[in-house]
Design a protein around this motif. Structure first.
Motif, PDB file in Angstrom:
ATOM      1  N   TRP A 122      69.722  46.873 100.358  1.00 50.31           N
ATOM      2  CA  TRP A 122      69.927  48.297 100.121  1.00 50.31           C
ATOM      3  C   TRP A 122      71.368  48.610  99.726  1.00 50.31           C
ATOM      4  CZ3 TRP A 122      65.627  51.090  99.874  1.00 50.31           C
ATOM      5  CH2 TRP A 122      64.491  50.624 100.563  1.00 50.31           C
ATOM      6  N   TRP A 124      74.131  51.761  99.816  1.00 53.96           N
ATOM      7  CA  TRP A 124      74.440  53.069 100.413  1.00 53.96           C
ATOM      8  C   TRP A 124      74.741  54.073  99.305  1.00 53.96           C
ATOM      9  CZ3 TRP A 124      78.378  56.579 100.264  1.00 53.96           C
ATOM     10  CH2 TRP A 124      78.474  57.510 101.316  1.00 53.96           C
ATOM     11  N   TYR A 130      69.843  55.207 101.554  1.00 53.57           N
ATOM     12  CA  TYR A 130      70.079  53.947 100.849  1.00 53.57           C
ATOM     13  C   TYR A 130      69.093  53.832  99.692  1.00 53.57           C
ATOM     14  CZ  TYR A 130      72.638  52.924 105.113  1.00 53.57           C
ATOM     15  OH  TYR A 130      73.517  52.983 106.163  1.00 53.57           O
TER      16      TYR A 130
END
Length: 226
Positions: A122, A124, A130
Motif C-alpha cells: 500500500w 499512503w 492507502y
C-alpha cells in the motif's frame, strides 16, 4: 455472501456487449464472481441481446455461407501450417468465486494486483487512507481506509464502480459490505464513513476524477490524483 447492492441494468448491458470501459469491466467482473443475482441478470441480458441481434441480421444464402466458411477455414489452416486457429470467444459470465481463503482476491483482479490481499504493497495518500494504482490501468485502484474514517463529501465526474472486498462503509445510499458494489454516476454526491472494526478495502474504477466539495480536499486531489 449475499450482496445487497448490485450492478445497474445499463452497466450489465454495456458489460455484456463489450462496451463498458476496461477498468469498469474489471470491477464489474469482480462483483459478478461474488453475486449470483447479477450473474443471472447478465445471462438474461446476453440472451435478449442474442435474440435481438439475430432478428436484425439479413437473410443469407446458406449454401453460399457454407462455401465462404470452408474457404476461410482453409486459408486459416494454410496460414497456421495446418493447425486450426483458436476460436476467440465472446465475453462470458464470470464463474462464481469458490468459498476459499478470505485473503484471496477475485480472479478478475489478479492480472492487476495479484491474488492475495496480504501481499499488497500500500501507498499512503492521506491519514488513514492507502492506495494501490494498477500499473497497466491508472483508473483502476485499490483503497484501504481505516475504521471509523469519514471521507470528504464528493460527487463523480462520470461513472464510478466500487466493489467492497473487506470491511464496510455507510453513506446516504446505505451500508456497503463485502460483495456489494456501488454503481454511481455524476448525479450521486455522498460521504462514505467506514465502519468500526477492520479497515475497508475496496477496488474502484473511475471514468473521470472525483469532484470534491471542500477546498482542502480539492487541493490534496492534485497530489493523490483521484
Amino acid at each position: 455472501m449475499s450482496p445487497r447492492h448490485h450492478l445497474h441494468e445499463s452497466t450489465l448491458i454495456s458489460y455484456a456487449s463489450g462496451g463498458l470501459p476496461t477498468a469498469l469491466s474489471v470491477v464489474a467482473a469482480a462483483h459478478l464472481e461474488q453475486c449470483p443475482a447479477c450473474r443471472q441478470r447478465l445471462r438474461d441480458a446476453e440472451a435478449i441481446g442474442a435474440v435481438l441481434l439475430e432478428q436484425t441480421q439479413p437473410a443469407v444464402d446458406e449454401a453460399r455461407h457454407a462455401q465462404l466458411r470452408m474457404a476461410m477455414l482453409a486459408q486459416m489452416d494454410q496460414a497456421d501450417g495446418g493447425l486450426a486457429a483458436p476460436c476467440v470467444a465472446a465475453r462470458t459470465v464470470p464463474s462464481e468465486r469458490p468459498q476459499a481463503n478470505p485473503d484471496h482476491l477475485p480472479a478478475a483482479l489478479h492480472p492487476y494486483f495479484g491474488a492475495s490481499l496480504s501481499e499488497l504493497r500500500w501507498r499512503w495518500i492521506a491519514p488513514g487512507v492507502y492506495c494501490i494504482r494498477a500499473a497497466q490501468m491508472p483508473s483502476l485502484i485499490m483503497l484501504k481506509i481505516a475504521p471509523g474514517k469519514c471521507l470528504p463529501m464528493h460527487s463523480h465526474g462520470q461513472s464510478e464502480l466500487t466493489q467492497i472486498l473487506r470491511g464496510s462503509y455507510n453513506d446516504a445510499l446505505g451500508l456497503f459490505a463485502p460483495g456489494d458494489v456501488a454503481d454511481l454516476d455524476e448525479d450521486v454526491e455522498h460521504q462514505p464513513v467506514t465502519a468500526p472494526g477492520v479497515p475497508c478495502i475496496c477496488v474502484s474504477a473511475l471514468d473521470a476524477p472525483l469532484v470534491f466539495s471542500g477546498w482542502l480536499a480539492r487541493k490534496i486531489q492534485r497530489f493523490v490524483k483521484l
